[in-house]
Design an enzyme around this catalytic site. Structure first.
Site, short mmCIF file in Angstrom:
data_model
loop_
_atom_site.label_atom_id
_atom_site.label_comp_id
_atom_site.label_asym_id
_atom_site.label_seq_id
_atom_site.Cartn_x
_atom_site.Cartn_y
_atom_site.Cartn_z
N PHE A 128 -8.50 58.29 55.36
CA PHE A 128 -9.85 58.69 54.65
C PHE A 128 -9.50 58.24 53.16
O PHE A 128 -9.12 59.00 52.77
CB PHE A 128 -10.56 59.80 54.94
CG PHE A 128 -11.85 60.36 54.38
CD1 PHE A 128 -12.90 59.71 55.25
CD2 PHE A 128 -12.11 60.77 53.15
CE1 PHE A 128 -13.85 59.69 54.93
CE2 PHE A 128 -13.33 60.69 52.65
CZ PHE A 128 -14.21 60.42 53.52
N ASP A 215 -2.59 58.09 47.73
CA ASP A 215 -4.07 58.56 47.63
C ASP A 215 -3.50 60.01 47.69
O ASP A 215 -3.48 60.50 48.79
CB ASP A 215 -4.97 57.97 48.68
CG ASP A 215 -6.18 58.79 48.56
OD1 ASP A 215 -6.18 59.82 47.80
OD2 ASP A 215 -7.17 58.42 49.19
N LYS A 244 -11.02 66.08 43.57
CA LYS A 244 -11.03 67.31 44.16
C LYS A 244 -10.33 68.34 43.30
O LYS A 244 -10.97 68.81 42.46
CB LYS A 244 -10.10 67.21 45.43
CG LYS A 244 -10.88 66.57 46.68
CD LYS A 244 -10.38 66.71 47.91
CE LYS A 244 -11.01 66.12 49.00
NZ LYS A 244 -12.24 66.54 49.42
C1 LIG Z 1 -7.70 61.42 50.53
C2 LIG Z 1 -8.91 61.33 50.07
N1 LIG Z 1 -9.32 60.37 49.46
C3 LIG Z 1 -10.63 60.15 48.99
C4 LIG Z 1 -11.56 61.15 49.26
C5 LIG Z 1 -12.94 60.85 48.94
O1 LIG Z 1 -13.30 61.66 47.78
P1 LIG Z 1 -14.75 61.87 47.43
O2 LIG Z 1 -15.29 62.65 48.24
O3 LIG Z 1 -14.67 62.91 46.08
O4 LIG Z 1 -15.32 60.80 46.93
C6 LIG Z 1 -11.24 62.15 50.16
C7 LIG Z 1 -12.19 63.27 50.28
O5 LIG Z 1 -12.07 64.09 51.08
C8 LIG Z 1 -9.90 62.30 50.45
O6 LIG Z 1 -9.61 63.36 51.26
#
Ligand SMILES: Cc1ncc(COP(=O)(O)O)c(C=O)c1O
Length: 391
Positions: A128, A215, A244
């Site tokens: 994700f 990521d 986050k």
């Molecule tokens: C690993 C990862 N990358 C990217 C995102 C996307 O982040 P945002 O919701 O702040 O756009 C998330 C959100 O859950 C995530 O868990």
């Protein structure tokens, strides 16, 4: 009827006050928070250092200036991120998807500089990365993508923890410029990339001169007991998207670059009106400094171990996964209703990938509070499993 657009399946509870790892709803009921707003509230609720720093920022009158000018707090936050990541330069934005968009753009530009006309990124099944068009295209979930086609092209998907699949792509696809991986998949179900796998992936990246993008939007920033998961594996990636937990509740993201990715973005290549503003930077500086001052890395490792170790062994618990305070309990069947049952028992948690109970507590959680999580969770879990077994 609410005028809020209907994009979430919300629980009918509203938290209106918080202190430490505790939340209160509108009726005054008290809850133990094992989710931290999905890995956001690193320092819990009402942390005195964050309250003081943000109050001082508000008192200064300057919440935002714009990236037309120097922003000293942005420079200070970037220094801290460079120090803890081991990388060189930071682009600030406002969310995880923006951090990943920046990473994808860096990978494409890097590819073009190497003479690749249509650069591609290797991404993982069940990953994700966000909900913009590029990041949902990188995401390995049809549910997230369905209805938004045409997807952005330039992503090649492989299973996590399968180096042969990556070697196959390396052999047949000359367009690859980067690999993007969550070292622990969050939304996908707390799927942990083996450290051997990450090291192997890094070796392939070195050989092929691909960028390694880690990521760490969900798993990074101290949650696993080190600042970043790649530090458990013992190497440096080229790009680390973050968000986050970075601002302990103030919206902020960052794309940190080093190695082959250093200097790829030049003036004019990327931007964000809000990105790196003094309000968000105050939150970043205070979050990082407080993690250090209060020994929260070691705390996350210790309390995470305690919670994982105290979970019951039962036939219908397929696996307990994770590192530090990133915990997944996979059950043998879908368990969405556990969220409500836990709330009833005064515990905030989440279920992801249909059958994985997910806990991402604030990093300030004490061992006593970790034991309290178990005291509340185990009866709920046991009752759920027994009821299902009897049905
Ligand atoms: C690993 C990862 N990358 C990217 C995102 C996307 O982040 P945002 O919701 O702040 O756009 C998330 C959100 O859950 C995530 O868990």
């Amino acid at each position: 009827m609410s005028h809020v657009m209907d994009t979430y399946a919300r629980q009918p509870v509203a938290f209106v006050r918080g202190e430490g790892v505790w939340l209160w709803d509108e009726t005054g009921k008290k809850y133990l928070d094992a989710l931290a707003g999905i890995a956001v509230n690193t320092l819990g609720y009402g942390h005195p250092k964050l309250k003081k720093a943000l109050s001082e920022r508000i008192d200064s009158g300057v919440l935002h200036t714009s990236n037309l000018w120097r922003i000293p707090s942005q420079e200070a936050a970037a220094d801290r991120l460079a120090e803890i990541t081991g990388l060189d330069e930071v682009f600030f934005c406002n969310s995880g998807l923006e951090a990943n968009e920046a990473a994808i753009k860096i990978a494409r530009k890097y590819g073009h500089e190497r003479g690749i006309a249509e650069p591609a990124l290797i991404v993982m099944e069940k990953a994700f990365h966000g909900r913009s068009l590029a990041t949902l295209s990188a995401t390995g979930s049809r549910k997230v993508q369905a209805g938004f086609e045409p997807l952005v092209s330039g992503f090649v998907r492989v299973p996590l923890n399968d180096l042969d699949a990556v070697r196959q792509v390396a052999e047949h696809n000359r367009n690859v410029a980067a690999v993007m991986v969550e070292p622990i998949q969050g939304e996908g179900g707390i799927n942990v990339a083996r450290l051997e796998y990450l090291r192997g992936l890094k070796e392939i990246c070195e050989r092929q001169q691909w960028l390694f993008i880690s990521d760490e939007v969900q798993c990074g920033l101290g949650r696993t007991g080190k600042w970043f998961v790649y530090q458990h594996a013992g190497f440096l990636p080229d790009v680390v998207p973050l968000a986050k937990g970075l601002g302990s509740g103030v919206p902020v993201g960052a794309c940190v670059a080093g190695g082959r990715a250093k200097g790829i973005f030049k003036p004019g290549n990327h931007g964000s009106t809000f990105g790196g503003n003094p309000l968000a930077m105050t939150a970043v500086i205070t979050t990082i400094d407080t993690i250090k001052e209060e020994g929260l890395l070691a705390n996350a490792a210790r309390v995470g171990e305690l919670i994982r170790g105290g979970l019951p062994h039962a036939a219908d618990i397929v696996e307990v996964r994770g590192m530090g305070l990133m915990i997944g309990v996979e059950l043998a069947r879908p368990c969405g209703e556990l969220v409500k049952q836990a709330l009833d028992a005064g515990l905030v948690l989440n279920v992801t990938a249909d059958s994985v109970v997910r806990m991402l507590p604030p990093l300030i959680m004490s061992e006593a509070e970790g034991r309290e999580v178990l005291d509340r969770l185990v009866p709920v879990l046991t009752a759920f499993l027994e009821k299902r077994a009897a049905a």
